[in-house]
Design a protein around this motif. Structure first.
Motif, PDB file in Angstrom:
ATOM      1  N   ALA A   4       1.415 -15.391  11.250  1.00  0.00           N
ATOM      2  CA  ALA A   4      -0.017 -15.652  11.168  1.00  0.00           C
ATOM      3  C   ALA A   4      -0.290 -16.385   9.873  1.00  0.00           C
ATOM      4  O   ALA A   4       0.045 -15.903   8.798  1.00  0.00           O
ATOM      5  CB  ALA A   4      -0.783 -14.333  11.211  1.00  0.00           C
ATOM      6  N   ASP A   5      -0.842 -17.544   9.962  1.00  0.00           N
ATOM      7  CA  ASP A   5      -1.175 -18.304   8.769  1.00  0.00           C
ATOM      8  C   ASP A   5      -2.674 -18.411   8.619  1.00  0.00           C
ATOM      9  O   ASP A   5      -3.399 -18.497   9.606  1.00  0.00           O
ATOM     10  CB  ASP A   5      -0.593 -19.725   8.847  1.00  0.00           C
ATOM     11  N   SER A   6      -3.113 -18.463   7.393  1.00  0.00           N
ATOM     12  CA  SER A   6      -4.541 -18.676   7.166  1.00  0.00           C
ATOM     13  C   SER A   6      -4.890 -20.123   7.474  1.00  0.00           C
ATOM     14  O   SER A   6      -4.031 -20.985   7.479  1.00  0.00           O
ATOM     15  CB  SER A   6      -4.880 -18.359   5.717  1.00  0.00           C
ATOM     16  N   ILE A 263      -6.985  -5.108  -1.452  1.00  0.00           N
ATOM     17  CA  ILE A 263      -6.652  -5.695  -0.149  1.00  0.00           C
ATOM     18  C   ILE A 263      -6.225  -4.590   0.799  1.00  0.00           C
ATOM     19  O   ILE A 263      -5.321  -3.807   0.474  1.00  0.00           O
ATOM     20  CB  ILE A 263      -5.477  -6.699  -0.250  1.00  0.00           C
ATOM     21  N   ASN A 264      -6.876  -4.513   1.965  1.00  0.00           N
ATOM     22  CA  ASN A 264      -6.361  -3.657   3.036  1.00  0.00           C
ATOM     23  C   ASN A 264      -5.290  -4.479   3.727  1.00  0.00           C
ATOM     24  O   ASN A 264      -5.547  -5.214   4.680  1.00  0.00           O
ATOM     25  CB  ASN A 264      -7.472  -3.275   4.015  1.00  0.00           C
ATOM     26  N   ALA A 265      -4.080  -4.408   3.179  1.00  0.00           N
ATOM     27  CA  ALA A 265      -3.049  -5.371   3.534  1.00  0.00           C
ATOM     28  C   ALA A 265      -2.167  -4.937   4.702  1.00  0.00           C
ATOM     29  O   ALA A 265      -1.716  -5.769   5.481  1.00  0.00           O
ATOM     30  CB  ALA A 265      -2.174  -5.657   2.308  1.00  0.00           C
ATOM     31  N   HIS A 266      -1.898  -3.631   4.792  1.00  0.00           N
ATOM     32  CA  HIS A 266      -0.937  -3.159   5.786  1.00  0.00           C
ATOM     33  C   HIS A 266      -1.399  -1.877   6.454  1.00  0.00           C
ATOM     34  O   HIS A 266      -2.266  -1.164   5.922  1.00  0.00           O
ATOM     35  CB  HIS A 266       0.426  -2.909   5.109  1.00  0.00           C
ATOM     36  N   ASP A 288       5.000  -1.186   8.344  1.00  0.00           N
ATOM     37  CA  ASP A 288       4.332  -1.578   9.579  1.00  0.00           C
ATOM     38  C   ASP A 288       4.977  -2.800  10.222  1.00  0.00           C
ATOM     39  O   ASP A 288       4.439  -3.361  11.164  1.00  0.00           O
ATOM     40  CB  ASP A 288       2.837  -1.834   9.320  1.00  0.00           C
ATOM     41  N   PHE A 290       5.375  -5.742   8.846  1.00  0.00           N
ATOM     42  CA  PHE A 290       4.831  -7.014   8.367  1.00  0.00           C
ATOM     43  C   PHE A 290       5.194  -7.332   6.923  1.00  0.00           C
ATOM     44  O   PHE A 290       5.341  -6.440   6.083  1.00  0.00           O
ATOM     45  CB  PHE A 290       3.299  -7.018   8.493  1.00  0.00           C
ATOM     46  N   HIS A 292       3.594 -10.081   4.007  1.00  0.00           N
ATOM     47  CA  HIS A 292       2.510 -11.028   3.742  1.00  0.00           C
ATOM     48  C   HIS A 292       2.741 -11.719   2.413  1.00  0.00           C
ATOM     49  O   HIS A 292       3.276 -11.121   1.475  1.00  0.00           O
ATOM     50  CB  HIS A 292       1.149 -10.318   3.709  1.00  0.00           C
ATOM     51  N   TRP A 294       0.750 -13.880  -0.642  1.00  0.00           N
ATOM     52  CA  TRP A 294      -0.575 -14.076  -1.235  1.00  0.00           C
ATOM     53  C   TRP A 294      -0.472 -15.017  -2.415  1.00  0.00           C
ATOM     54  O   TRP A 294       0.517 -15.034  -3.133  1.00  0.00           O
ATOM     55  CB  TRP A 294      -1.138 -12.737  -1.725  1.00  0.00           C
ATOM     56  N   GLU A 308      -5.703 -15.226  -2.273  1.00  0.00           N
ATOM     57  CA  GLU A 308      -5.821 -15.951  -1.020  1.00  0.00           C
ATOM     58  C   GLU A 308      -4.604 -15.593  -0.161  1.00  0.00           C
ATOM     59  O   GLU A 308      -3.476 -15.556  -0.669  1.00  0.00           O
ATOM     60  CB  GLU A 308      -5.801 -17.430  -1.362  1.00  0.00           C
ATOM     61  N   HIS A 309      -4.817 -15.317   1.105  1.00  0.00           N
ATOM     62  CA  HIS A 309      -3.687 -15.016   1.990  1.00  0.00           C
ATOM     63  C   HIS A 309      -3.020 -16.329   2.407  1.00  0.00           C
ATOM     64  O   HIS A 309      -3.698 -17.280   2.808  1.00  0.00           O
ATOM     65  CB  HIS A 309      -4.177 -14.276   3.235  1.00  0.00           C
TER      66      HIS A 309
END
Lengths: 349, 334
Positions: A4-6, A263-266, A288, A290, A292, A294, A308-309
């Protein structure tokens, strides 16, 4: 594999990562936090990887394109006790004149030359401190200048003074600051005048201690937890990036202890954080499945921090236990997972 | 099994049992009942139990939920023994003991417990047909880790970045694509003696009648790492077995005149298949079973001895004066 990319295809900071060749391991990775260490050696175009299997850890040296060249297994020194002791972490420490490999276990602390060939120092956990109820172990490793800091189950942080060469390593100080077991330690070179803090230690209660290193370490700030263990911590330009057992990543200004970003990251406990400091990239990985990436930026005028994600990667059906950038520009990273007998690598180049 | 002193021993702070020690206790418990199992079915039952427990521990949303899983096990057992108030009381006591010992542990301590439990199950990838059918296990033996559904209690749905200024005021809020499909947790499971556990892990896998098999052929090369486990007897294992022998109490071999009471459990479709499985079982998966000769110590728990009932001795019984030497000698024979 879900990526998933921003949005923002024109933004040069956003990249697509592609799965590269996996690196096979002799033994699967153990379900620990921070269970991957990477030593980049750009001079000889090699990358070293370190993964904990259980009572043993595996070191690999890998050429470009993920071609494995050599491997070595290290074991936890037995010490007192009857069962095979488990290793908690393996980590390369870059010091001004040398690189040492540090291995922590339920028995003590072992330090080796960077290729793992020679043990230069052994520190046994003091069995007099043993509690009948709690497990004893060392966990949390970071180098700072010519010091190596190692955390303990009791909350103490041991500071070792490392000479430029040879085995004459000395325990310089024992820092008291944590009421519960240390989980991780981070450091950065003290760059600017304002950034006096260069070491952050974290524990099971989520408490962070910010220190200035030296012949005597000084405690500068305490950042309280909120009942959730801190599993991994990184330090960048005076900002502590912290991963928690509730899947959150938080950024704190270390001089004031102020929370800058949450950040609610995971959706599960974070197992690893890593930094590519030159470009301000932060990597978070969790149970989880994943990972990510940042982009951090510090606004000097306002003193605020922005995040920024950039990219998200799913490693299907894998409880990730370690993740690291493999190059200083943050354009490639490696991942380990519980029960997985290989290191997965991703690259955006 | 729920005898007070047995549970107290289990709940004492101690290191994780070795695989050998756990298998021995399991065999002893299984044979202490009226159930009879031959080696092949015993192996299969043990594999099934191991993989089911691995599944439950691995999929626990929060580390503390391993306690909820245990409570689910006990709640289900209570459902099966409703007509035995004495036994019900013992299980309730066990629940109380568990709450006392584990109820106050921190999240960090539960994380360590869960990580340690996972070392026990590392590299086990035996496929269980029930799990394969329900699509919770892949054909390579690894469990499916879903990225959708409710987040664990205490965790927020991922996807939000909040930025603050130096005064603590929120200045910006940005969403990001987190890749999963999560919703908030409905409610927290109960950690009381009675209560809704909410979590389904640890409840009866067989709520619908299904054939259950384990597949040992064609499993991955990870088996080789199992075979490399040390077989040297170690003092800790001796201690574990001594404690077990101590608590199992006096053993009586009843010789009945009529047909033997109890039933024989065969986990295969036919008797022939069971025999065949015993012959063709991969060497690496054969578990060495230690025969324990419990002493004639009569002050051991009467109730436990009564529950044990008939104990089938596989080999020629050996009696010796020193219990410790006896166990060590048996282990040397492995």
């Amino acid at each position: 594999m879900v990526a998933a990319d921003s949005e923002g295809p024109s933004d040069p900071g956003v990249r697509m990562f592609r799965r590269q060749r996996s690196i096979p391991l002799r033994g699967s990775a153990a379900a620990l936090s921070n269970n991957l260490s990477v030593l980049q050696l750009p001079v000889c175009n090699l990358t070293h990887f370190g993964v904990v299997h259980g009572p043993s850890a595996q070191l690999l040296s890998v050429a470009p394109e993920g071609v494995p060249l050599a491997q070595r297994q290290l074991h936890a020194k037995e010490g007192a006790g009857v069962s095979s002791p488990l290793i908690t972490q393996v980590h390369w420490c870059a010091l001004p004149f040398r690189v040492l490999l540090v291995l922590t276990s339920h028995r003590g602390i072992q330090m080796y030359e960077s290729d793992g060939s020679v043990m230069v120092y052994w520190h046994a956990l003091d069995s007099r401190d043993a509690s009948p109820v709690q497990a004893m172990f060392a966990r949390g490793i970071a180098s700072c200048g010519h010091f190596i800091c190692v955390g303990m189950w009791s909350g103490r942080v041991l500071v070792f003074d490392i000479p430029a060469k040879g085995p004459n390593i000395v325990l310089s100080e024992e820092l008291a600051g944590h009421p519960t077991s240390v989980t991780d330690i981070a450091s950065e070179p003290a760059q600017e005048q304002d950034c006096m803090a260069d070491v952050v230690t974290a524990d099971d209660s989520g408490l962070l201690c910010v220190w200035r290193s030296g012949p005597e370490f000084k405690l500068l700030t305490r950042i309280p937890g909120f009942g959730v263990p801190c599993t991994s911590v990184q330090l960048w330009k005076g900002i502590a990036a912290v991963g928690y057992g509730n899947g959150q990543v938080r950024l704190y200004e270390t001089s004031t202890g102020a929370l800058h970003v949450q950040i609610n990251a995971h959706a599960r406990a974070i197992c690893a954080l890593d930094l590519a400091p030159e470009v301000g990239k932060l990597l978070s990985a969790a149970e989880d499945t994943f990972v990510h990436i940042w982009k951090l930026s510090k606004r000097t005028e306002s003193g605020c921090t922005e995040v920024e994600h950039c990219h998200g990667e799913c490693v299907p059906d894998t409880q990730v236990c370690g993740a690291r950038f493999c190059d200083p520009s943050g354009s490639s990273f490696a991942v380990t997972g519980y029960d997985l007998a290989e290191i997965l690598t991703f690259s955006s180049e | 099994m729920f005898n007070k002193s047995f549970i107290e021993e289990l709940l004492k702070p101690q290191e994780l049992y070795s695989k050998k020690a756990l298998r021995t206790i399991y065999d002893r418990l299984a044979h202490a009942s009226i159930m009879k199992l031959n080696q092949a079915s015993m192996d299969k039952l043990y594999d099934l139990m191991t993989m089911a427990l691995k599944y439950q521990v691995l999929l626990c949303p929060r580390p503390k939920d391993v306690l909820l899983v245990t409570f689910n096990h006990l709640d289900t057992i209570k459902g099966l023994i409703q007509d035995n108030p004495a036994l019900l009381h013992l299980v309730d006591e066990t629940l109380r003991q568990l709450i006392e010992v584990y109820g106050g542990l921190s999240a960090g301590e539960f994380q360590l417990i869960r990580q340690t439990l996972l070392t026990f199950f590392q590299d086990l990838h035996i496929r269980v047909s029930l799990f394969l059918k329900d699509k919770v296990q892949n054909s390579n033996g690894r469990f499916v880790l879903p990225v959708s559904g409710p987040v664990p209690w205490g965790i927020e749905v991922p996807g939000l970045i909040r930025m603050f200024d130096n005064k603590g005021e929120e200045v910006r809020r940005v969403e990001f694509p987190h890749g999963g499909n999560y919703v908030t947790a409905p409610k927290e499971g109960s950690f009381e003696v009675y209560g809704d556990r909410v979590l389904k892990l640890g409840t009866n896998m067989y709520s619908v009648n299904r054939p259950v098999e384990t597949h040992t052929s064609g499993t991955s090369k990870n088996l080789s790492s199992q075979a490399q486990q040390s077989i040297a007897p170690n003092p800790l294992a001796k201690e574990e077995l001594n404690f077990l022998a101590k608590l199992m109490g006096g053993m009586e071999i009843k010789k009945t005149s009529g047909p033997e009471p109890g039933f024989r459990l065969n986990l295969f479709t036919t008797d022939e298949e069971e025999e065949q499985a015993a012959l063709t079982r991969p060497e690496e998966l054969s578990h060495e079973v230690v025969n324990i000769q419990a002493t004639q110590d009569q002050q051991r728990n009467q109730e436990l001895a009564r529950i044990m009932g008939e104990f089938e001795v596989m080999d020629q019984p050996r009696w010796s004066a020193s219990k410790g030497d006896d166990l060590l000698a048996m282990m040397d024979e492995l």
